[in-house]
Write a protein that holds these residues in place. Sequence first.
Motif, PDB file in Angstrom:
ATOM      1  N   LEU A  25      -6.022 -15.601  25.914  1.00 36.60           N
ATOM      2  CA  LEU A  25      -6.303 -17.025  26.036  1.00 36.60           C
ATOM      3  C   LEU A  25      -5.489 -17.773  24.995  1.00 36.60           C
ATOM      4  O   LEU A  25      -5.469 -17.400  23.814  1.00 36.60           O
ATOM      5  CB  LEU A  25      -7.791 -17.284  25.810  1.00 36.60           C
ATOM      6  CG  LEU A  25      -8.226 -18.752  25.675  1.00 36.60           C
ATOM      7  CD1 LEU A  25      -8.166 -19.457  27.031  1.00 36.60           C
ATOM      8  CD2 LEU A  25      -9.638 -18.839  25.089  1.00 36.60           C
ATOM      9  N   LEU A  26      -4.838 -18.852  25.416  1.00 38.58           N
ATOM     10  CA  LEU A  26      -4.153 -19.775  24.514  1.00 38.58           C
ATOM     11  C   LEU A  26      -4.724 -21.160  24.769  1.00 38.58           C
ATOM     12  O   LEU A  26      -5.039 -21.498  25.905  1.00 38.58           O
ATOM     13  CB  LEU A  26      -2.651 -19.763  24.760  1.00 38.58           C
ATOM     14  CG  LEU A  26      -1.972 -18.395  24.720  1.00 38.58           C
ATOM     15  CD1 LEU A  26      -0.535 -18.491  25.191  1.00 38.58           C
ATOM     16  CD2 LEU A  26      -2.034 -17.796  23.317  1.00 38.58           C
ATOM     17  N   ALA A  27      -4.851 -21.977  23.744  1.00 40.24           N
ATOM     18  CA  ALA A  27      -5.500 -23.278  23.923  1.00 40.24           C
ATOM     19  C   ALA A  27      -5.054 -24.244  22.851  1.00 40.24           C
ATOM     20  O   ALA A  27      -4.562 -23.847  21.791  1.00 40.24           O
ATOM     21  CB  ALA A  27      -7.025 -23.125  23.902  1.00 40.24           C
ATOM     22  N   ASN A  28      -5.257 -25.530  23.142  1.00 43.65           N
ATOM     23  CA  ASN A  28      -4.923 -26.575  22.163  1.00 43.65           C
ATOM     24  C   ASN A  28      -5.980 -27.679  22.099  1.00 43.65           C
ATOM     25  O   ASN A  28      -5.710 -28.773  21.622  1.00 43.65           O
ATOM     26  CB  ASN A  28      -3.555 -27.183  22.481  1.00 43.65           C
ATOM     27  CG  ASN A  28      -3.525 -27.911  23.814  1.00 43.65           C
ATOM     28  OD1 ASN A  28      -4.505 -27.906  24.563  1.00 43.65           O
ATOM     29  ND2 ASN A  28      -2.407 -28.546  24.124  1.00 43.65           N
ATOM     30  N   GLY A  29      -7.188 -27.400  22.597  1.00 39.85           N
ATOM     31  CA  GLY A  29      -8.242 -28.400  22.553  1.00 39.85           C
ATOM     32  C   GLY A  29      -8.163 -29.434  23.655  1.00 39.85           C
ATOM     33  O   GLY A  29      -9.002 -30.328  23.725  1.00 39.85           O
ATOM     34  N   ILE A  30      -7.183 -29.300  24.545  1.00 43.50           N
ATOM     35  CA  ILE A  30      -7.030 -30.205  25.680  1.00 43.50           C
ATOM     36  C   ILE A  30      -7.009 -29.410  26.981  1.00 43.50           C
ATOM     37  O   ILE A  30      -7.642 -29.756  27.964  1.00 43.50           O
ATOM     38  CB  ILE A  30      -5.736 -31.033  25.565  1.00 43.50           C
ATOM     39  CG1 ILE A  30      -5.759 -31.863  24.283  1.00 43.50           C
ATOM     40  CG2 ILE A  30      -5.574 -31.936  26.785  1.00 43.50           C
ATOM     41  CD1 ILE A  30      -6.820 -32.936  24.249  1.00 43.50           C
ATOM     42  N   THR A  31      -6.271 -28.310  26.948  1.00 43.33           N
ATOM     43  CA  THR A  31      -6.182 -27.414  28.094  1.00 43.33           C
ATOM     44  C   THR A  31      -6.081 -25.996  27.577  1.00 43.33           C
ATOM     45  O   THR A  31      -6.060 -25.757  26.362  1.00 43.33           O
ATOM     46  CB  THR A  31      -4.991 -27.773  28.999  1.00 43.33           C
ATOM     47  OG1 THR A  31      -5.072 -27.010  30.208  1.00 43.33           O
ATOM     48  CG2 THR A  31      -3.668 -27.514  28.311  1.00 43.33           C
ATOM     49  N   ALA A  32      -6.019 -25.030  28.489  1.00 47.83           N
ATOM     50  CA  ALA A  32      -5.954 -23.627  28.107  1.00 47.83           C
ATOM     51  C   ALA A  32      -5.030 -22.892  29.051  1.00 47.83           C
ATOM     52  O   ALA A  32      -4.943 -23.214  30.239  1.00 47.83           O
ATOM     53  CB  ALA A  32      -7.347 -22.992  28.134  1.00 47.83           C
ATOM     54  N   ALA A  33      -4.332 -21.899  28.518  1.00 45.91           N
ATOM     55  CA  ALA A  33      -3.451 -21.054  29.308  1.00 45.91           C
ATOM     56  C   ALA A  33      -3.928 -19.615  29.213  1.00 45.91           C
ATOM     57  O   ALA A  33      -4.527 -19.212  28.212  1.00 45.91           O
ATOM     58  CB  ALA A  33      -2.011 -21.157  28.808  1.00 45.91           C
TER      59      ALA A  33
END
Length: 605
Positions: A7-15
């Motif tokens: 999981l990768l994320a930036n607090g707006i969306t996730a990949a």
Amino acid sequence: MTSFTALLANGITAALAGPTGAIEWLPIPRFDGPSVFGRLLDRHGGGYLSLEPEEPVPATQRYLDEGLALETRFDGPQGTARVRTWLAFGRTAVWMHAETSMPLVLTCRPMFNYGAVRPAWEREADGVRFANPHGPEQARLLIQGPHRPTARPEQWICGPGNVTVVFRVSSENPADTRWLAQPVGTDPERVWRRTASFWQHADIPYQGPFEAAFHRSVQVVRALTYRPTGVPIAAATTSLPENPGETRQWDYRFVWVRDAAYAGEALLLAGDVVGARRIAEFLLNAVSLEDRPFAAPLLRVDGSVPDGERDMGWLAGHQDSRPARMGNGAVRQLQQDLAGSVLWLVYRLWEETGDAGFIRFYWWAIAALADWSRRSWNWPDASLWEFRGIRDQHTHSRVLCWTGLTTAAHLAEAVMGDTRQARRWATAAERIRQTLMAEAAAHGGFPQRARGGVPDAALFTLPLYGFVPADDPAFHATFRTLEETLVQDDLVFRYRSDDLGNARFPFTLAGFWYARVLLRQGALERADQVLARHVASATPLGLFGEHVDPESGQARGNFPQLFAHTGLIAALAERRRLLEGQRLPGMAANPFQSRPEPAPTSFPA
């Protein structure tokens, strides 16, 4: 081998990234938006972004210690490569930075609107620009470092050397369009350091068994949280099946009131008062005074109500599991445990902080939730399991109505000084208690529903809310039945069957409920066995799915699952509190008050 690992994320969306680091899932502009990379749901038409050797070579993966950046290392006859992949904070951008002694193939194949729209594209000196011919979305791939194009418009050969790849996605905002045109810059390390600071400064101190699992779970809750509103979604994906090839697959990229309240309690138990309060404020601000207090059991991350459910027939589905879906039909359901879940979180916040001003500020919402529970506690509902064809008076739902009324009554008297209101709600709560205790006496334990039914795992929560002590005779009989029918190899099924057929795999959250009850019963070693079994069922990077396949060890259902990670946080935080001498709801006394903490080294990592 599962097709997703990280999981990768930036607090707006996730990949979601696969075993070679390829980005196989990325919705835009936020968690609940349409995908631009969706190979997770269609191997051929979904789209993806990858940077990997041309020929398959062994790959190993880990998260960097600084946060949720994935490092994929390739070792082959031509050399080695180390590729770091992360989502930068701010506008949506996927960063890949490779240090490689062999050539790598870069493939960028975006597909807009869940794979339904092929992009228009135009090659540039340092990459390529994409546009949705039927919508406002634009994207740009930028490449810095040694690279050359191939005969295929979506591929490049990169390296050897240091290579930075950035994939940016914009909306119709003119400022975003200008941002697309900006160069990568010369220092990807600076971008990563600033991103990593978010993960490091949000860490929660914890020492004890399963420390790595605890910290990973906290990171996952952060990753699933929409930073502008402070509330987490239930999972990062849609349509990952419980059992491949069947039809139990749903869209979980929304804020479930119940799931968010669970997350708030878990963060509070772990010591993150700010995170718990942000969740509570979102949920209280979503309360309506016109009809039922929540317009739907699930909300968008901005608090609005999602549309209904739609099948995406053009997608092949994950592992050929059709249909892939956007939206969730549970939006139309009545689920009677929601108000109590939120009031429990609010009450625990007040217990932890003593912040009477917070209670007074939101009293309008607290009173509305309590009054709803008083009026509707015996209405048939779909339960927390969101049965699609069953409506009944579920025991768990009515216990949560009791929970909401009991906590609201206490707050009315202790904070608001309103003894009349407190008595009114307490009287209604006692009526619920008497009804449920009479049903338990008639059935030899708490039934799933008023008219009976095999107990389901939600009944493990009765002592967790203080409805009964963990050693109550009626609950003890229920507990024995749950162990006999639902516990298998220390994993727990939520139930054995429902209106859609048999439940195929254990439900991860239910195992953490089970461990929390065992702790309240004084069975520390047994609770630790259950916790160890569940920690071992996580993926190699420490992520939990909604379910786990005991035979293959693979995660099933949407991934990673908020429910499961909050369950682990709550269980470990309660374990620590009990060994420190604190008493929890559902306990007449603390059996661990004078028991020493076992050495953490006696537990698996």
